[in-house]
Every structure is written in structure tokens, then in C-alpha cells.
Design a protein around this motif. Structure first.
Motif, short mmCIF file in Angstrom:
data_model
loop_
_atom_site.label_atom_id
_atom_site.label_comp_id
_atom_site.label_asym_id
_atom_site.label_seq_id
_atom_site.Cartn_x
_atom_site.Cartn_y
_atom_site.Cartn_z
N LEU A 207 -87.07 -19.82 -33.00
CA LEU A 207 -86.28 -20.46 -34.04
C LEU A 207 -86.98 -20.29 -35.39
CD1 LEU A 207 -85.26 -24.03 -32.80
CD2 LEU A 207 -83.70 -22.15 -33.27
N THR A 208 -86.21 -20.33 -36.46
CA THR A 208 -86.78 -20.42 -37.80
C THR A 208 -86.41 -21.78 -38.37
OG1 THR A 208 -86.63 -18.04 -38.15
CG2 THR A 208 -86.88 -19.41 -40.09
N LEU A 209 -87.41 -22.55 -38.77
CA LEU A 209 -87.20 -23.89 -39.30
C LEU A 209 -87.38 -23.89 -40.81
CD1 LEU A 209 -89.28 -26.00 -36.71
CD2 LEU A 209 -86.82 -25.49 -36.67
N ASP A 210 -86.47 -24.58 -41.52
CA ASP A 210 -86.61 -24.81 -42.96
C ASP A 210 -87.39 -26.11 -43.14
OD1 ASP A 210 -85.13 -22.56 -43.39
OD2 ASP A 210 -83.26 -23.62 -43.86
N LEU A 211 -88.57 -26.03 -43.74
CA LEU A 211 -89.45 -27.18 -43.85
C LEU A 211 -89.51 -27.66 -45.30
CD1 LEU A 211 -92.38 -25.80 -41.65
CD2 LEU A 211 -90.32 -27.05 -40.94
N PRO A 212 -89.20 -28.93 -45.55
CA PRO A 212 -89.17 -29.47 -46.93
C PRO A 212 -90.57 -29.82 -47.42
CG PRO A 212 -88.52 -31.18 -45.40
CD PRO A 212 -88.73 -29.93 -44.57
N VAL A 213 -91.46 -28.86 -47.43
CA VAL A 213 -92.82 -29.10 -47.92
C VAL A 213 -92.74 -29.44 -49.40
CG1 VAL A 213 -95.10 -28.06 -48.26
CG2 VAL A 213 -93.76 -27.52 -46.20
N PRO A 214 -93.32 -30.55 -49.84
CA PRO A 214 -93.21 -30.95 -51.26
C PRO A 214 -93.69 -29.86 -52.20
CG PRO A 214 -94.13 -32.75 -49.95
CD PRO A 214 -94.05 -31.54 -49.04
N GLY A 215 -92.82 -29.54 -53.15
CA GLY A 215 -93.18 -28.56 -54.16
C GLY A 215 -93.01 -27.12 -53.75
N GLN A 216 -92.89 -26.85 -52.44
CA GLN A 216 -92.76 -25.47 -51.99
C GLN A 216 -92.06 -25.40 -50.63
OE1 GLN A 216 -96.58 -23.67 -51.13
NE2 GLN A 216 -97.51 -25.62 -50.58
N PRO A 217 -90.76 -25.71 -50.58
CA PRO A 217 -90.03 -25.59 -49.31
C PRO A 217 -90.25 -24.20 -48.70
CG PRO A 217 -88.66 -26.59 -50.98
CD PRO A 217 -89.89 -26.10 -51.69
N VAL A 218 -90.50 -24.17 -47.39
CA VAL A 218 -90.80 -22.90 -46.72
C VAL A 218 -89.99 -22.78 -45.45
CG1 VAL A 218 -93.15 -22.77 -47.64
CG2 VAL A 218 -92.75 -23.92 -45.44
N SER A 219 -89.83 -21.56 -44.98
CA SER A 219 -89.22 -21.28 -43.68
C SER A 219 -90.30 -20.69 -42.79
CB SER A 219 -88.05 -20.31 -43.82
OG SER A 219 -87.01 -20.87 -44.59
N ARG A 220 -90.39 -21.19 -41.56
CA ARG A 220 -91.39 -20.71 -40.62
C ARG A 220 -90.74 -20.47 -39.27
NH1 ARG A 220 -93.64 -19.96 -44.69
NH2 ARG A 220 -95.74 -20.62 -45.34
N THR A 221 -91.23 -19.44 -38.59
CA THR A 221 -90.69 -19.05 -37.30
C THR A 221 -91.60 -19.53 -36.18
OG1 THR A 221 -89.60 -17.12 -38.25
CG2 THR A 221 -89.98 -17.08 -35.89
N TYR A 222 -91.01 -20.17 -35.15
CA TYR A 222 -91.77 -20.70 -34.02
C TYR A 222 -91.06 -20.35 -32.71
CZ TYR A 222 -94.01 -23.52 -37.64
OH TYR A 222 -94.67 -23.93 -38.76
N THR A 223 -91.84 -19.94 -31.74
CA THR A 223 -91.28 -19.69 -30.42
C THR A 223 -90.87 -21.00 -29.77
OG1 THR A 223 -92.67 -17.73 -30.12
CG2 THR A 223 -91.73 -18.70 -28.14
N ILE A 224 -89.76 -20.99 -29.06
CA ILE A 224 -89.32 -22.17 -28.31
C ILE A 224 -90.17 -22.28 -27.05
CG2 ILE A 224 -87.37 -23.28 -27.17
CD1 ILE A 224 -85.54 -21.50 -28.95
N SER A 225 -90.85 -23.39 -26.88
CA SER A 225 -91.73 -23.54 -25.72
C SER A 225 -91.04 -24.22 -24.54
CB SER A 225 -92.99 -24.34 -26.11
OG SER A 225 -92.65 -25.60 -26.67
N SER A 226 -89.89 -24.82 -24.77
CA SER A 226 -89.12 -25.42 -23.68
C SER A 226 -88.28 -24.35 -23.00
CB SER A 226 -88.23 -26.54 -24.22
OG SER A 226 -87.39 -26.06 -25.26
N SER A 227 -87.55 -24.74 -21.97
CA SER A 227 -86.73 -23.80 -21.21
C SER A 227 -85.26 -24.17 -21.29
CB SER A 227 -87.17 -23.79 -19.74
OG SER A 227 -86.23 -23.10 -18.93
N PRO A 228 -84.37 -23.19 -21.37
CA PRO A 228 -82.93 -23.49 -21.39
C PRO A 228 -82.44 -24.11 -20.09
CG PRO A 228 -83.29 -21.13 -21.18
CD PRO A 228 -84.63 -21.75 -21.48
N SER A 229 -83.26 -24.11 -19.06
CA SER A 229 -82.90 -24.80 -17.82
C SER A 229 -82.94 -26.31 -18.00
CB SER A 229 -83.85 -24.38 -16.69
OG SER A 229 -85.20 -24.54 -17.09
#
Length: 350
Positions: free
Chosen positions: A50-72
Motif C-alpha cells: 500500500l501507499t499511505l499519505d502521511l500528514p507529517v507537519p510541514g511536509q506531507p509525504v507518501s510512503r509505500t509499505y508492504t502489507i504484513s497481514s493476510s487476505p485470509s
């Protein structure tokens, strides 16, 4: 009795995610569990990101993280985040995100999944936070009740840095198909360590998985680690068509764009916003959009994650991507804004 799952369409990234829990895993790592405010269920491939939009104060950023849970386990979705030195997004997630807060997310995306490469025997090789897609795929295998033959190799600095160790050992203690092989660079004082010590190498790999030539290999970790694993397997005669790796760093072999091939009179129109702007030689669609005050969600910024996919309605671009877009999407007119450079007049739906 009414069903609580699958009664409607699965979650889509048009809906924000709501933080449900933040659970520490190691001293600098936490698993963040999200739910859909609407109650929607989650559908994705084990190993996707997933790519998350993070409201970091003064510099909103987008970061990509692997999903560690399972769709099961579809009622929630988790990412496991390691706060690297100097990190901005990961530290904000661990230190500032609290249950009830909501974030915009894009995805899921990615093709790094054992579901894409069915096999009888697998070799998972990871280091550090690269263990996250392996955890997702192992949980999927466990929940399917058809655990294939998996040798799970993980490298960490110390035993206490092995993310998910208790959960993995619980899995391995109950099924014969999962074999855990850990190696660490150093051990903690006054503790006993029965695993391997030292950096992963060819000899160690042969001891951990003597039948590695018969296995489908998935590898994730820092770029130097993955490069070493791939080189070792190649030297041992492994068929690299059966080697798959996940990375959010730019590939070393990524071709550099040739600025002289980009016409200087490039112009881009963002049709939905009614904004047009001239483009400097070599400037990407993403950079032009940001300069014009428009937001295109993005993650990796080198054509791998696919977060910045937009539809081009007119004109031509030079797109040098690293696998973040399919040929079908390209044929349908889509481009990756982060690695597409306009040639002449171009229009996109933004």
C-alpha cells in the motif's frame, strides 16, 4: 443469520483507512492495523503493498509499505513499520498515529506474491523489515490449511530484532512444512542462540536449504542484501527465472533518461483541473503537476510502485518505468506520472 463478511464490495482506496491498533514488535518496529470505516472487507494478494499519505507537519509525504497481514483474514489490514534512522514517514506512523485516526491510502498493488508463482516448494529469504511480505505469504499458507514446503530464511542484526519471531515459531511448531532458519550478526549478552551467526553466504544457504535448486525463491530486504542473494544463487547454478524479489529502492540498472531526446516545447494540460503548464526539458508529469499546485499521489518516484498511475488523453510521453504498470494499462492510455516526460502537447485526467 446475516453474514458479516463479503456482503458487499471489498474496500477500495476511495475510502480512507482508520487506525485500529498499533502493536510493538521490536524496539523500533510496530505493526499498525487498519479497518475500513464502512466495515468493508479487504481483498489483495499476500505480498502486495500500500501507499499511505502521511500528514507529517510541514511536509506531507507518501510512503509505500508492504502489507504484513493476510487476505485470509479480511476484516482488517496491517503494515509493519521499522523506524529507520533519519526516517520521516515511518517515525510519524510509530510515534504519532493513534487508534481512530484516518489516512488516505492507495492500492493494494504489486506482483510479489506466491499466488502469482504456484510451486510445491518455496524458499523465502529476507532481511530486516523485508520479512513483512514473507509473513503475509506464510500466514496465507497457514490459513489455507495446505501449507506447502517452505524454508524461511531471515537475517537480522540481533535475535531481538527478528520481527514476528514468536508467531513464526508458533506456526512452525504445528506444521511440518515450515522450516525456520535465522542468522544474526551478533547475539545479546547473557543469552543463548542456537541459530546461525554471520552474514548469509553460499555455504550457509546450502546448509539451510540443501535442495534450493528445486525451490521457487522469494527475496526481500535492503538492495545490497538482495544483490548478494541473487549473485550467490546465480553462482550456484540456480535458474533465476524462479527468483523473485521485492524492492522499494531504485534498481541499479534503471536506464537514465536522455534529456536531449525530450523536446523543449513540451506542454501539459491537466484536464480535470483546468490547468496548463509548460514543461522544462526532462521534467516529469509528476514534477510539473506539483509545480502547478496539483497533487498526484506518488510513492517510489521511479516507476515501481504504480501509485502515480494517471490516464493520458492526448499526446505522447517518454516513460521509463521499472515494472509499476502493466502493458494492458499502457494500451488503455495510462502512464506513471513520476517517470513520464511529455513530448510536445500532452493532456492527462487530473
Amino acid at each position: 443469520m446475516d453474514r458479516i463478511n463479503w456482503a458487499s464490495a471489498p474496500w477500495s482506496d476511495a475510502e480512507p483507512l482508520e487506525c485500529a491498533m498499533v502493536v510493538p514488535e521490536t524496539a523500533d518496529t510496530a505493526t499498525i492495523t487498519f479497518r475500513a470505516p464502512s466495515g468493508a472487507w479487504f481483498d489483495y494478494l499476500p505480498g502486495q503493498f500500500l501507499t499511505l499519505d502521511l500528514p507529517v507537519p510541514g511536509q506531507p509525504v507518501s510512503r509505500t509499505y508492504t502489507i504484513s497481514s493476510s487476505p485470509s483474514r479480511p476484516l482488517s489490514l496491517s503494515v509493519t513499520v521499522k523506524a529507520q534512522p533519519g526516517s520521516v514517514g515511518s517515525r510519524w506512523l510509530i510515534e504519532q498515529l493513534k487508534p481512530g485516526m484516518r489516512l488516505r491510502a492507495h492500492g493494494p498493488a504489486g506482483v510479489f506474491s506466491l499466488r502469482q508463482h504456484p510451486a510445491r516448494k518455496y524458499l523465502f529469504i529476507s532481511a530486516g523489515s523485508g520479512i513483512t511480505p514473507m509473513m503475509s505469504m506464510t500466514t496465507w499458507a497457514w490459513d489455507s490449511s495446505e501449507m506447502p514446503d517452505i524454508v524461511f530464511v531471515h537475517a537480522a542484526r540481533r535475535p531481538s530484532d527478528i520481527i514476528f519471531r514468536p508467531r513464526l515459531e508458533q506456526f512452525a511448531a504445528r506444521v511440518p512444512g515450515l522450516q525456520l532458519r535465522f542468522t544474526v550478526e551478533e547475539v545479546e549478552p547473557f543469552s543463548v542462540w542456537h541459530g546461525f551467526r554471520g552474514r548469509l553466504n553460499q555455504i550457509m544457504l546450502g546448509l539451510m536449504a540443501p535442495d534450493y535448486l528445486d525451490r521457487e525463491v522469494f527475496c526481500c530486504g535492503p538492495e545490497p542484501f538482495m544483490r548478494g542473494v541473487k549473485d550467490s544463487l546465480a553462482a550456484l547454478g540456480f535458474d533465476l527465472t524462479r527468483y523473485h524479489q521485492e524492492s522499494f529502492g531504485p534498481p541499479e540498472t534503471a536506464p537514465a533518461p536522455e534529456a536531449e531526446a525530450v523536446p523543449e516545447a513540451a506542454e501539459i494540460s491537466f484536464t480535470a483541473s483546468g490547468v496548463s503548464t509548460a514543461c522544462a526539458p526532462g521534467e516529469t508529469v509528476l514534477a510539473a503537476a506539483k509545480r502547478a499546485g496539483l497533487n498526484i499521489p506518488s510513492g517510489c518516484n521511479f516507476g515501481l510502485c504504480g501509485t502515480c498511475k494517471v490516464r493520458k488523453t492526448a499526446g505522447e510521453v517518454q516513460m521509463l518505468h521499472n515494472g509499476g504498470i502493466s502493458e494492458d494499462d499502457i494500451a488503455a492510455g495510462y502512464i506513471l506520472a513520476c517517470c513520464s516526460r511529455p513530448s510536445g502537447k500532452v493532456a492527462v485526467e487530473i
